[in-house]
Design a protein around this motif. Sequence first.
Motif, PDB file in Angstrom:
ATOM      1  N   CYS A 110       0.818  -1.219   0.000  1.00  0.00           N
ATOM      2  CA  CYS A 110       0.000   0.000   0.000  1.00  0.00           C
ATOM      3  C   CYS A 110       0.844   1.258   0.000  1.00  0.00           C
ATOM      4  O   CYS A 110       1.995   1.263   0.435  1.00  0.00           O
ATOM      5  CB  CYS A 110      -0.922   0.007   1.216  1.00  0.00           C
ATOM      6  SG  CYS A 110      -0.059  -0.179   2.795  1.00  0.00           S
ATOM      7  N   GLU A 111       0.233   2.326  -0.498  1.00  0.00           N
ATOM      8  CA  GLU A 111       0.804   3.655  -0.384  1.00  0.00           C
ATOM      9  C   GLU A 111       0.249   4.287   0.897  1.00  0.00           C
ATOM     10  O   GLU A 111      -0.682   3.755   1.501  1.00  0.00           O
ATOM     11  CB  GLU A 111       0.420   4.490  -1.608  1.00  0.00           C
ATOM     12  CG  GLU A 111       0.969   3.945  -2.916  1.00  0.00           C
ATOM     13  CD  GLU A 111       0.461   4.707  -4.120  1.00  0.00           C
ATOM     14  OE1 GLU A 111      -0.395   5.597  -3.936  1.00  0.00           O
ATOM     15  OE2 GLU A 111       0.911   4.401  -5.241  1.00  0.00           O
ATOM     16  N   VAL A 112       0.800   5.424   1.278  1.00  0.00           N
ATOM     17  CA  VAL A 112       0.344   6.098   2.496  1.00  0.00           C
ATOM     18  C   VAL A 112      -1.155   6.402   2.424  1.00  0.00           C
ATOM     19  O   VAL A 112      -1.899   6.181   3.386  1.00  0.00           O
ATOM     20  CB  VAL A 112       1.129   7.419   2.721  1.00  0.00           C
ATOM     21  CG1 VAL A 112       0.551   8.168   3.918  1.00  0.00           C
ATOM     22  CG2 VAL A 112       2.598   7.141   2.951  1.00  0.00           C
ATOM     23  N   SER A 113      -1.613   6.849   1.261  1.00  0.00           N
ATOM     24  CA  SER A 113      -3.007   7.272   1.105  1.00  0.00           C
ATOM     25  C   SER A 113      -4.012   6.134   1.254  1.00  0.00           C
ATOM     26  O   SER A 113      -5.180   6.367   1.553  1.00  0.00           O
ATOM     27  CB  SER A 113      -3.208   7.933  -0.263  1.00  0.00           C
ATOM     28  OG  SER A 113      -2.888   7.026  -1.305  1.00  0.00           O
ATOM     29  N   GLU A 114      -3.558   4.902   1.047  1.00  0.00           N
ATOM     30  CA  GLU A 114      -4.477   3.761   1.112  1.00  0.00           C
ATOM     31  C   GLU A 114      -4.148   2.805   2.263  1.00  0.00           C
ATOM     32  O   GLU A 114      -4.750   1.745   2.393  1.00  0.00           O
ATOM     33  CB  GLU A 114      -4.451   2.990  -0.216  1.00  0.00           C
ATOM     34  CG  GLU A 114      -3.072   2.535  -0.638  1.00  0.00           C
ATOM     35  CD  GLU A 114      -3.031   1.928  -2.036  1.00  0.00           C
ATOM     36  OE1 GLU A 114      -4.077   1.900  -2.711  1.00  0.00           O
ATOM     37  OE2 GLU A 114      -1.950   1.478  -2.455  1.00  0.00           O
ATOM     38  N   TYR A 115      -3.235   3.233   3.110  1.00  0.00           N
ATOM     39  CA  TYR A 115      -2.746   2.378   4.197  1.00  0.00           C
ATOM     40  C   TYR A 115      -3.891   1.894   5.092  1.00  0.00           C
ATOM     41  O   TYR A 115      -4.052   0.688   5.323  1.00  0.00           O
ATOM     42  CB  TYR A 115      -1.716   3.155   5.019  1.00  0.00           C
ATOM     43  CG  TYR A 115      -0.914   2.325   5.999  1.00  0.00           C
ATOM     44  CD1 TYR A 115       0.402   1.975   5.735  1.00  0.00           C
ATOM     45  CD2 TYR A 115      -1.465   1.908   7.213  1.00  0.00           C
ATOM     46  CE1 TYR A 115       1.155   1.228   6.632  1.00  0.00           C
ATOM     47  CE2 TYR A 115      -0.733   1.166   8.116  1.00  0.00           C
ATOM     48  CZ  TYR A 115       0.578   0.828   7.822  1.00  0.00           C
ATOM     49  OH  TYR A 115       1.303   0.078   8.707  1.00  0.00           O
ATOM     50  N   GLU A 116      -4.682   2.810   5.582  1.00  0.00           N
ATOM     51  CA  GLU A 116      -5.747   2.448   6.520  1.00  0.00           C
ATOM     52  C   GLU A 116      -6.777   1.521   5.879  1.00  0.00           C
ATOM     53  O   GLU A 116      -7.184   0.521   6.472  1.00  0.00           O
ATOM     54  CB  GLU A 116      -6.420   3.707   7.070  1.00  0.00           C
ATOM     55  CG  GLU A 116      -5.525   4.517   7.979  1.00  0.00           C
ATOM     56  CD  GLU A 116      -6.241   5.711   8.588  1.00  0.00           C
ATOM     57  OE1 GLU A 116      -7.424   5.945   8.247  1.00  0.00           O
ATOM     58  OE2 GLU A 116      -5.627   6.408   9.423  1.00  0.00           O
TER      59      GLU A 116
END
Length: 216
Positions: free
Chosen positions: A69-75
């Motif tokens: 994942c990237e930071v924007s889709e981590y959660e």
Amino acid sequence: MDKKFIMSFSGGKDSTLALFRMIKRGYTPIGLLVTVKKGENGSWTHSINKELLTRVSKSLDIPLFLVECEVSEYEAKFTQTLLKAKEMGASCCVFGDIDIQDHRKWCEERCKEAGIKAVLPLWQEDREKLVYEFIDNGFSTIIKKVNLTYLPSDLLGKVLTREIVREIKDLKCDPCGENGEYHTFVVDGPLFKDKIDFKINKIIIDGDYGNLDISI
């Protein structure tokens, strides 16, 4: 009571100790949830490559749930994986966090989204005692990453012993590294069938951090 869980796993000492405690209590791990930087080969925070993580999974005999994942889709990706674990019978996700309230809040929010419980076996225990519990139970871990603002790069690659913990304390740093002073990679111990062998390639300096680049 359902005793299956998924482990939020970094490959470091705290998540390994939390895993160890849960297994000793009779709980069964269905998987190790590890987040990996999308498009790269290293895990978030500890920068452990996929090949080494796969070897750890095999040695522990616990399936690996790699979440790229990237930071924007981590959660969102993290929650999706918890939902998958829930379908496989997990009633909770276990975390190795100790006492940073914002971290606990994040863990609980992800678990609430997935409809499972967040369990933090080390929560609010003495940081130094936890490090010694880890060492005294026979686990072996190397220092994988250091914040150069607080610790010197020559600690990289050293096995975390009581003597090294004292050195870290003498430098006025938290012995557990809970504030991000250092991160570890566990290579052996009572949960491992085989020791994780690796080779050291180089030390990478990235801003305030020194990272030990290792591989199989």
